[in-house]
Enzyme design. Sequence first.
Site, PDB file in Angstrom:
ATOM      1  N   THR A  11       0.827  -1.221   0.000  1.00 18.60           N
ATOM      2  CA  THR A  11       0.000   0.000   0.000  1.00 18.60           C
ATOM      3  C   THR A  11       0.859   1.268   0.000  1.00 18.60           C
ATOM      4  O   THR A  11       0.348   2.360  -0.136  1.00 18.60           O
ATOM      5  CB  THR A  11      -0.925   0.048   1.237  1.00 18.60           C
ATOM      6  OG1 THR A  11      -0.095   0.035   2.401  1.00 18.60           O
ATOM      7  CG2 THR A  11      -1.866  -1.129   1.273  1.00 18.60           C
ATOM      8  N   LEU A  62       2.853  -7.801  10.463  1.00 19.56           N
ATOM      9  CA  LEU A  62       4.301  -8.007  10.600  1.00 19.56           C
ATOM     10  C   LEU A  62       4.693  -8.202  12.059  1.00 19.56           C
ATOM     11  O   LEU A  62       5.829  -8.522  12.367  1.00 19.56           O
ATOM     12  CB  LEU A  62       5.057  -6.800  10.061  1.00 19.56           C
ATOM     13  CG  LEU A  62       5.223  -6.722   8.560  1.00 19.56           C
ATOM     14  CD1 LEU A  62       6.045  -5.518   8.193  1.00 19.56           C
ATOM     15  CD2 LEU A  62       5.881  -7.980   8.000  1.00 19.56           C
ATOM     16  N   LEU A  83       8.996  -4.871   1.769  1.00 17.76           N
ATOM     17  CA  LEU A  83       9.138  -3.416   1.777  1.00 17.76           C
ATOM     18  C   LEU A  83       8.531  -2.787   3.030  1.00 17.76           C
ATOM     19  O   LEU A  83       8.813  -1.629   3.339  1.00 17.76           O
ATOM     20  CB  LEU A  83       8.435  -2.801   0.552  1.00 17.76           C
ATOM     21  CG  LEU A  83       8.680  -3.450  -0.817  1.00 17.76           C
ATOM     22  CD1 LEU A  83       7.951  -2.675  -1.895  1.00 17.76           C
ATOM     23  CD2 LEU A  83      10.163  -3.519  -1.134  1.00 17.76           C
ATOM     24  N   GLN A  86       8.187   0.686   9.470  1.00 13.31           N
ATOM     25  CA  GLN A  86       7.952   2.040   9.970  1.00 13.31           C
ATOM     26  C   GLN A  86       9.103   2.826   9.349  1.00 13.31           C
ATOM     27  O   GLN A  86      10.248   2.716   9.775  1.00 13.31           O
ATOM     28  CB  GLN A  86       7.986   2.029  11.502  1.00 13.31           C
ATOM     29  CG  GLN A  86       7.548   3.312  12.182  1.00 13.31           C
ATOM     30  CD  GLN A  86       8.300   4.570  11.767  1.00 13.31           C
ATOM     31  OE1 GLN A  86       7.882   5.307  10.857  1.00 13.31           O
ATOM     32  NE2 GLN A  86       9.427   4.815  12.398  1.00 13.31           N
ATOM     33  N   SER A  87       8.811   3.647   8.333  1.00 14.87           N
ATOM     34  CA  SER A  87       9.896   4.190   7.509  1.00 14.87           C
ATOM     35  C   SER A  87      10.152   5.683   7.720  1.00 14.87           C
ATOM     36  O   SER A  87      10.974   6.260   7.027  1.00 14.87           O
ATOM     37  CB  SER A  87       9.584   3.936   6.034  1.00 14.87           C
ATOM     38  OG  SER A  87       8.436   4.671   5.671  1.00 14.87           O
ATOM     39  N   SER A 128      18.385   0.623   3.251  1.00 13.87           N
ATOM     40  CA  SER A 128      18.273   2.073   3.095  1.00 13.87           C
ATOM     41  C   SER A 128      19.628   2.757   3.247  1.00 13.87           C
ATOM     42  O   SER A 128      20.503   2.272   3.971  1.00 13.87           O
ATOM     43  CB  SER A 128      17.330   2.582   4.181  1.00 13.87           C
ATOM     44  OG  SER A 128      17.493   3.958   4.399  1.00 13.87           O
ATOM     45  N   GLU A 130      19.977   5.132   5.005  1.00 15.19           N
ATOM     46  CA  GLU A 130      20.040   5.478   6.435  1.00 15.19           C
ATOM     47  C   GLU A 130      20.900   4.468   7.215  1.00 15.19           C
ATOM     48  O   GLU A 130      21.283   4.724   8.347  1.00 15.19           O
ATOM     49  CB  GLU A 130      18.638   5.559   7.034  1.00 15.19           C
ATOM     50  CG  GLU A 130      17.869   6.795   6.596  1.00 15.19           C
ATOM     51  CD  GLU A 130      18.470   8.104   7.103  1.00 15.19           C
ATOM     52  OE1 GLU A 130      18.675   8.229   8.311  1.00 15.19           O
ATOM     53  OE2 GLU A 130      18.748   8.987   6.278  1.00 15.19           O
ATOM     54  N   TYR A 152      15.554   4.045  13.283  1.00 14.54           N
ATOM     55  CA  TYR A 152      15.168   3.543  11.958  1.00 14.54           C
ATOM     56  C   TYR A 152      16.390   2.963  11.233  1.00 14.54           C
ATOM     57  O   TYR A 152      16.365   1.841  10.733  1.00 14.54           O
ATOM     58  CB  TYR A 152      14.528   4.666  11.112  1.00 14.54           C
ATOM     59  CG  TYR A 152      14.345   4.256   9.678  1.00 14.54           C
ATOM     60  CD1 TYR A 152      13.294   3.434   9.301  1.00 14.54           C
ATOM     61  CD2 TYR A 152      15.261   4.660   8.697  1.00 14.54           C
ATOM     62  CE1 TYR A 152      13.145   3.031   7.980  1.00 14.54           C
ATOM     63  CE2 TYR A 152      15.115   4.259   7.374  1.00 14.54           C
ATOM     64  CZ  TYR A 152      14.057   3.442   7.027  1.00 14.54           C
ATOM     65  OH  TYR A 152      13.914   3.029   5.720  1.00 14.54           O
ATOM     66  N   HIS A 182      13.970   8.099  -2.308  1.00  9.83           N
ATOM     67  CA  HIS A 182      13.208   8.029  -3.558  1.00  9.83           C
ATOM     68  C   HIS A 182      11.814   8.586  -3.308  1.00  9.83           C
ATOM     69  O   HIS A 182      11.147   8.267  -2.343  1.00  9.83           O
ATOM     70  CB  HIS A 182      13.193   6.628  -4.131  1.00  9.83           C
ATOM     71  CG  HIS A 182      13.047   5.556  -3.121  1.00  9.83           C
ATOM     72  ND1 HIS A 182      13.993   5.276  -2.162  1.00  9.83           N
ATOM     73  CD2 HIS A 182      12.041   4.689  -2.910  1.00  9.83           C
ATOM     74  CE1 HIS A 182      13.581   4.290  -1.414  1.00  9.83           C
ATOM     75  NE2 HIS A 182      12.401   3.920  -1.834  1.00  9.83           N
ATOM     76  N   ARG A 187       4.443   9.943  -2.602  1.00  9.65           N
ATOM     77  CA  ARG A 187       5.168  10.036  -1.342  1.00  9.65           C
ATOM     78  C   ARG A 187       4.211  10.487  -0.231  1.00  9.65           C
ATOM     79  O   ARG A 187       3.305  11.307  -0.464  1.00  9.65           O
ATOM     80  CB  ARG A 187       6.279  11.081  -1.532  1.00  9.65           C
ATOM     81  CG  ARG A 187       7.355  11.150  -0.480  1.00  9.65           C
ATOM     82  CD  ARG A 187       8.002   9.855  -0.208  1.00  9.65           C
ATOM     83  NE  ARG A 187       9.408   9.970   0.181  1.00  9.65           N
ATOM     84  CZ  ARG A 187      10.008   9.109   0.983  1.00  9.65           C
ATOM     85  NH1 ARG A 187       9.347   8.084   1.499  1.00  9.65           N
ATOM     86  NH2 ARG A 187      11.285   9.226   1.250  1.00  9.65           N
TER      87      ARG A 187
END
Length: 325
Positions: A11, A62, A83, A86-87, A128, A130, A152, A182, A187
């Site tokens: 989603t 999850l 994918l 918690q991004s 990532s 990050e 994260y 990205h 977004r």
Amino acid sequence: MKRKALISGITGQDGSYLAESLLEKDYEVHGVVRRVAIEDPEHRLWRIKHILGDIELHPASLESYPSIFRLMRAVQPNEVYHLAAQSFVSYSFEDEFSTLNTNINGTHYMLSSVREVASRARFYFAGSSEMIGEANVTPQNELTPFHPRSAYGISKVAGFELTRNYREAYRLHASSGILFNHESPRRGFEFVTRKITSHAAKVKLGLSNELRLGNLDAYRDWCHAGEYVRAMWLMLQQDAPDDYVIATGEAHSVREFLEIAFRYVGLDYQDYVVSDPQLYRPADVTLLRGDSSKARARLGWSYNRSFLDLVREMVDRDLEYYKKA
Ligand code: F7E
């Protein structure tokens, strides 16, 4: 027989582009979604609304190993794209515990389920930039040491290491993309790019006159998300699993993004932006610029879109969005 793909995070921005691209390749596409999302399609499934008739959604969490395990056993996918996470980096400072729990355990549950009941499936983990965090070299590649600066980033390092360990210990075809930022019109509004483009549009249309932001001097390697999902798929088509940096090789500051977005609608950002100390992170990442030579050479992946076009596309879509609202 159609190849089957299972996507967690279908989603989200990347999940929606990936699902579209796999459908075009004639895959049978399955998605893991939280039950609340299925019950609230208008708000939670807006990015995949146009393909709902072509994909199969399965409620699972999850946070629950049994639910992931049962789903993996039932679907028997050929390819798994993990994918979901918690991004939002800022939120990971507010709640380190849930970020670490969801992201690390979620990845572990996915990997373990694949190993137990679908061990021939190929697995993709969304790593990532990050993880690289505060780097000691620029540009950064697969060999750059990790120095994450948030819960994260730490959770992604753990996911990356779990993926590598399942590859080495259990011979899973498990690969990680080290994806740099990205963006796209899909977004979420909490991320800085969409926050900027949505406000540029709202200010232009007279719907807002202020944009509160934090650190404008962070540099990021910003790419169009639609181009990154191609790299994910390519990784799983290789004979051997591996890890790849996916980036454009260009870095721009938040301030540059802001200037371009506001100038595009004929405005000067300095008339509207308010610096908000609450929006500065306790530890931020200063400069990310990726070197994706390995992905170009081995996967044949390339990126040809310009930064300017990305900003403009996002502003254009937000103008349309708020005109209709
Ligand atoms: O922040 C600065 C902020 O939240 C970018 C995620 O997809 O990419 C993303 O992580 C920069 C930071 O993305 C605001 O301090 C200033 O330096 O858009 P962002 P991110 O943290 O780079 C990586 C690759 C991921 O994996 C993540 O999941 O912008 N900034 N003022 C701000 N950021 C936000 N969100 N909001 C502000 O008001």
